[in-house]
Write a protein that holds these residues in place. Structure first.
Motif, mmCIF file in Angstrom:
data_model
loop_
_atom_site.group_PDB
_atom_site.id
_atom_site.type_symbol
_atom_site.label_atom_id
_atom_site.label_comp_id
_atom_site.label_asym_id
_atom_site.label_seq_id
_atom_site.Cartn_x
_atom_site.Cartn_y
_atom_site.Cartn_z
ATOM 1 N N LEU A 222 0.831 -1.208 0.000
ATOM 2 C CA LEU A 222 0.000 0.000 0.000
ATOM 3 C C LEU A 222 0.866 1.258 0.000
ATOM 4 O O LEU A 222 0.739 2.109 -0.877
ATOM 5 N N LEU A 223 1.744 1.354 0.974
ATOM 6 C CA LEU A 223 2.514 2.588 1.135
ATOM 7 C C LEU A 223 3.581 2.755 0.058
ATOM 8 O O LEU A 223 3.817 3.872 -0.410
ATOM 9 N N ALA B 38 3.452 5.884 -2.339
ATOM 10 C CA ALA B 38 4.545 6.867 -2.290
ATOM 11 C C ALA B 38 5.089 7.156 -3.685
ATOM 12 O O ALA B 38 5.358 8.316 -4.020
ATOM 13 N N VAL B 39 5.222 6.120 -4.517
ATOM 14 C CA VAL B 39 5.713 6.329 -5.889
ATOM 15 C C VAL B 39 4.769 7.255 -6.653
ATOM 16 O O VAL B 39 5.203 8.219 -7.298
ATOM 17 N N LEU B 40 3.479 6.986 -6.549
ATOM 18 C CA LEU B 40 2.503 7.808 -7.262
ATOM 19 C C LEU B 40 2.459 9.230 -6.699
ATOM 20 O O LEU B 40 2.391 10.208 -7.456
ATOM 21 N N GLU B 41 2.551 9.348 -5.391
ATOM 22 C CA GLU B 41 2.498 10.676 -4.785
ATOM 23 C C GLU B 41 3.759 11.483 -5.091
ATOM 24 O O GLU B 41 3.688 12.703 -5.254
ATOM 25 N N LEU B 42 4.896 10.823 -5.205
ATOM 26 C CA LEU B 42 6.106 11.536 -5.637
ATOM 27 C C LEU B 42 5.938 12.061 -7.059
ATOM 28 O O LEU B 42 6.395 13.160 -7.384
ATOM 29 N N ARG B 43 5.257 11.286 -7.901
ATOM 30 C CA ARG B 43 5.005 11.743 -9.278
ATOM 31 C C ARG B 43 4.102 12.973 -9.272
ATOM 32 O O ARG B 43 4.292 13.895 -10.064
ATOM 33 N N VAL B 44 3.120 13.021 -8.362
ATOM 34 C CA VAL B 44 2.252 14.198 -8.232
ATOM 35 C C VAL B 44 3.092 15.429 -7.897
ATOM 36 O O VAL B 44 2.809 16.538 -8.351
ATOM 37 N N TRP B 45 4.173 15.231 -7.134
ATOM 38 C CA TRP B 45 5.061 16.329 -6.758
ATOM 39 C C TRP B 45 6.053 16.695 -7.868
ATOM 40 O O TRP B 45 6.850 17.620 -7.703
ATOM 41 N N GLY B 46 6.029 15.974 -8.977
ATOM 42 C CA GLY B 46 6.886 16.330 -10.094
ATOM 43 C C GLY B 46 8.116 15.461 -10.244
ATOM 44 O O GLY B 46 8.859 15.599 -11.219
ATOM 45 N N PHE B 47 8.357 14.555 -9.313
ATOM 46 C CA PHE B 47 9.487 13.641 -9.456
ATOM 47 C C PHE B 47 9.157 12.625 -10.550
ATOM 48 O O PHE B 47 8.015 12.201 -10.680
ATOM 49 N N GLY B 48 10.155 12.242 -11.305
ATOM 50 C CA GLY B 48 9.926 11.288 -12.397
ATOM 51 C C GLY B 48 9.002 11.850 -13.457
ATOM 52 O O GLY B 48 8.153 11.137 -13.981
ATOM 53 N N PRO C 3 -3.757 -0.364 -8.509
ATOM 54 C CA PRO C 3 -4.150 -1.736 -8.150
ATOM 55 C C PRO C 3 -3.252 -2.343 -7.057
ATOM 56 O O PRO C 3 -3.727 -3.087 -6.200
ATOM 57 N N LEU C 4 -1.958 -2.009 -7.076
ATOM 58 C CA LEU C 4 -1.068 -2.480 -6.010
ATOM 59 C C LEU C 4 -1.450 -1.863 -4.674
ATOM 60 O O LEU C 4 -1.429 -2.535 -3.631
ATOM 61 N N THR C 5 -1.800 -0.587 -4.698
ATOM 62 C CA THR C 5 -2.235 0.102 -3.486
ATOM 63 C C THR C 5 -3.483 -0.560 -2.923
ATOM 64 O O THR C 5 -3.572 -0.837 -1.722
ATOM 65 N N LEU C 6 -4.454 -0.826 -3.802
ATOM 66 C CA LEU C 6 -5.697 -1.456 -3.355
ATOM 67 C C LEU C 6 -5.465 -2.890 -2.877
ATOM 68 O O LEU C 6 -6.069 -3.322 -1.896
ATOM 69 N N ALA C 7 -4.575 -3.628 -3.554
ATOM 70 C CA ALA C 7 -4.256 -4.991 -3.112
ATOM 71 C C ALA C 7 -3.589 -4.951 -1.738
ATOM 72 O O ALA C 7 -3.912 -5.768 -0.854
ATOM 73 N N GLY C 8 -2.679 -4.021 -1.542
ATOM 74 C CA GLY C 8 -2.034 -3.874 -0.241
ATOM 75 C C GLY C 8 -3.035 -3.513 0.835
ATOM 76 O O GLY C 8 -3.012 -4.078 1.940
ATOM 77 N N LEU D 168 -0.942 10.817 7.289
ATOM 78 C CA LEU D 168 -1.954 9.969 7.912
ATOM 79 C C LEU D 168 -1.516 8.506 7.946
ATOM 80 O O LEU D 168 -1.662 7.830 8.963
ATOM 81 N N TRP D 169 -0.957 8.019 6.834
ATOM 82 C CA TRP D 169 -0.520 6.618 6.809
ATOM 83 C C TRP D 169 0.646 6.391 7.770
ATOM 84 O O TRP D 169 0.717 5.341 8.412
ATOM 85 N N GLY D 170 1.528 7.356 7.887
ATOM 86 C CA GLY D 170 2.608 7.235 8.872
ATOM 87 C C GLY D 170 2.057 7.164 10.288
ATOM 88 O O GLY D 170 2.523 6.361 11.116
ATOM 89 N N ALA D 171 1.042 7.972 10.562
ATOM 90 C CA ALA D 171 0.414 7.958 11.890
ATOM 91 C C ALA D 171 -0.335 6.645 12.130
ATOM 92 O O ALA D 171 -0.299 6.104 13.244
ATOM 93 N N VAL D 172 -0.999 6.117 11.091
ATOM 94 C CA VAL D 172 -1.694 4.825 11.216
ATOM 95 C C VAL D 172 -0.691 3.738 11.583
ATOM 96 O O VAL D 172 -0.921 2.921 12.484
#
Length: 158
Positions: free
Chosen positions: A34-35, A39-49, A63-68, A133-137
């Motif tokens: 999940l994480l 994280a890969v997708l969220e880094l892309r939102v920030w412009g990385f990659g 799908p990997l996030t949902l499977a996790g 939030l996921w870090g806190a979870v």
């Protein structure tokens, strides 16, 4: 108040010598899937990659996030039904569940507003909120495991 008979029927899971540790290990695998993909997708939102197009990356990562999430939810629910009274009485567990709900609402909001298409400041803020939030979870999960009688792992045999 005694626990309902249907729930106490699963108490053996918490004392099983290898099933409960296996559930904990699979729970960690689910969280990692999940994480990690998130994280890969969220880094892309920030412009990385930036050379990677968002849509194909999302088709791989989500799908990997949902499977996790599914694996973590299944194993977490199975561990929960083995000791519901103990966990419901644990304040850190209650905080973890509230944070999980907020993470889900944040994800639903992100996708409902087209965060992957806009890649705007709101989308970036939501990704920071998501990772926080996921870090806190995860932190609450570790604290919950550590606060069990006898520490993490199967409950002591009685």
């Amino acid at each position: 108040m005694p626990e309902p008979r249907a729930i106490t029927a699963f108490a053996w899971i918490a004392t099983h010598p290898w099933l409960y540790p296996l559930l904990e290990a699979l729970h960690v695998v689910g969280i990692a899937l999940l994480l990690g993909s998130l994280a890969v997708l969220e880094l892309r939102v920030w412009g990385f990659g930036a050379a990677l197009p968002v849509a194909p990356l999302a088709r791989l990562a989500l799908p990997l996030t949902l499977a996790g999430f599914g694996l973590a939810a299944f194993t977490g629910l199975t561990m929960f039904i083995s000791q519901p009274g103990e966990l419901l009485a644990n304040r850190v567990f209650a905080v973890k569940m509230a944070l999980l709900m907020l993470a889900g609402l944040n994800a639903a909001s992100f996708h409902a507003r087209g965060g992957l298409q806009s890649l705007d400041r709101v989308a970036r803020a939501q990704t920071l909120i998501s990772l926080g939030l996921w870090g806190a979870v995860i932190s609450c999960g570790r604290c919950t495991a550590r606060s069990r009688p006898g520490g993490p792992g199967p409950a002591p045999r009685t």
